[in-house]
Design a protein around this motif. Structure first.
Motif, short mmCIF file in Angstrom:
data_model
loop_
_atom_site.label_atom_id
_atom_site.label_comp_id
_atom_site.label_asym_id
_atom_site.label_seq_id
_atom_site.Cartn_x
_atom_site.Cartn_y
_atom_site.Cartn_z
N PHE A 48 8.31 23.09 -2.62
CA PHE A 48 8.32 22.15 -3.73
C PHE A 48 9.41 22.55 -4.72
N VAL A 49 10.15 21.58 -5.19
CA VAL A 49 11.24 21.82 -6.13
C VAL A 49 10.76 21.48 -7.54
N PHE A 50 10.81 22.45 -8.43
CA PHE A 50 10.40 22.20 -9.81
C PHE A 50 11.54 21.69 -10.67
N ASP A 51 12.73 22.17 -10.44
CA ASP A 51 13.87 21.79 -11.28
C ASP A 51 14.85 20.94 -10.47
N GLU A 77 4.44 22.86 -15.04
CA GLU A 77 5.19 24.10 -14.84
C GLU A 77 6.15 24.33 -16.00
N LYS A 78 6.79 23.28 -16.44
CA LYS A 78 7.73 23.38 -17.57
C LYS A 78 7.03 23.83 -18.84
N LEU A 79 5.81 23.35 -19.04
CA LEU A 79 5.03 23.72 -20.22
C LEU A 79 4.35 25.08 -20.08
N GLY A 80 4.38 25.63 -18.87
CA GLY A 80 3.75 26.92 -18.63
C GLY A 80 2.25 26.83 -18.45
N GLN A 86 0.82 -1.20 0.00
CA GLN A 86 0.00 0.00 0.00
C GLN A 86 0.87 1.26 0.00
N GLU A 87 1.88 1.26 0.86
CA GLU A 87 2.76 2.42 0.96
C GLU A 87 3.50 2.66 -0.37
N ASP A 88 3.94 1.59 -1.01
CA ASP A 88 4.62 1.71 -2.30
C ASP A 88 3.70 2.30 -3.37
N VAL A 89 2.45 1.88 -3.34
CA VAL A 89 1.47 2.39 -4.29
C VAL A 89 1.26 3.89 -4.07
N GLU A 90 1.14 4.28 -2.82
CA GLU A 90 0.95 5.69 -2.49
C GLU A 90 2.16 6.52 -2.90
N ARG A 91 3.36 5.98 -2.69
CA ARG A 91 4.57 6.70 -3.10
C ARG A 91 4.64 6.86 -4.62
N ARG A 92 4.29 5.81 -5.33
CA ARG A 92 4.29 5.90 -6.80
C ARG A 92 3.29 6.93 -7.28
N GLU A 93 2.12 6.94 -6.66
CA GLU A 93 1.10 7.92 -7.03
C GLU A 93 1.58 9.34 -6.75
N LEU A 94 2.22 9.54 -5.59
CA LEU A 94 2.74 10.86 -5.25
C LEU A 94 3.86 11.25 -6.22
N TYR A 95 4.73 10.30 -6.54
CA TYR A 95 5.80 10.56 -7.51
C TYR A 95 5.21 11.01 -8.84
N ARG A 96 4.21 10.28 -9.33
CA ARG A 96 3.58 10.65 -10.61
C ARG A 96 2.94 12.03 -10.53
N TRP A 97 2.26 12.32 -9.42
CA TRP A 97 1.62 13.62 -9.26
C TRP A 97 2.67 14.72 -9.28
N CYS A 98 3.78 14.53 -8.53
CA CYS A 98 4.85 15.53 -8.52
C CYS A 98 5.44 15.70 -9.91
N HIS A 99 5.66 14.59 -10.58
CA HIS A 99 6.19 14.65 -11.95
C HIS A 99 5.25 15.45 -12.85
N ASN A 100 3.96 15.22 -12.71
CA ASN A 100 2.98 15.96 -13.52
C ASN A 100 3.01 17.45 -13.22
#
Length: 100
Positions: free
Chosen positions: A38-41, A20-23, A1-15
């Motif tokens: 939050f770190v964008f770059d 931001e990169k696309l403006g 469960q924790e791994d799934v939540e981390r992957r979802e958070l990773y994907r959300w942060c990536h998105n």
């Protein structure tokens, strides 16, 4: 469960970074993310960390900042320095980084 939540958070942060990169990230959302640090770059943060490590190395070594890529005590820093030297020779090192 924790791994799934981390992957979802990773994907959300990536998105968020992609938006931001696309403006296309809404200004209010960007502001809220910046408020919490939050770190964008991520590449810029990694560069800054390596630069700070090099600065501390030079300070401890009487201003000498040459770190070999084969230095067994600092292999990552040595490789980073080699990359900076290569970029400088090719003319692809960003001016703001070169000035530092």
């Amino acid at each position: 469960q924790e791994d799934v939540e981390r992957r979802e958070l990773y994907r959300w942060c990536h998105n968020q970074r992609q938006l931001e990169k696309l403006g296309t990230l809404r200004a209010d959302r960007k502001a809220r993310l910046l408020e919490i640090g939050f770190v964008f770059d991520l590449q810029e943060v990694a560069w800054q960390q390596s630069f700070e490590e090099l600065r501390l190395f030079a300070k401890a070594n009487e201003g000498v900042s040459h770190v070999s890529h084969s230095d067994p005590e600092r292999p990552e820093l040595g490789t980073w320095c080699r990359k900076q030297r290569t970029q400088e020779k090719r003319g692809s090192l960003r001016a703001d980084r070169k000035a530092r």
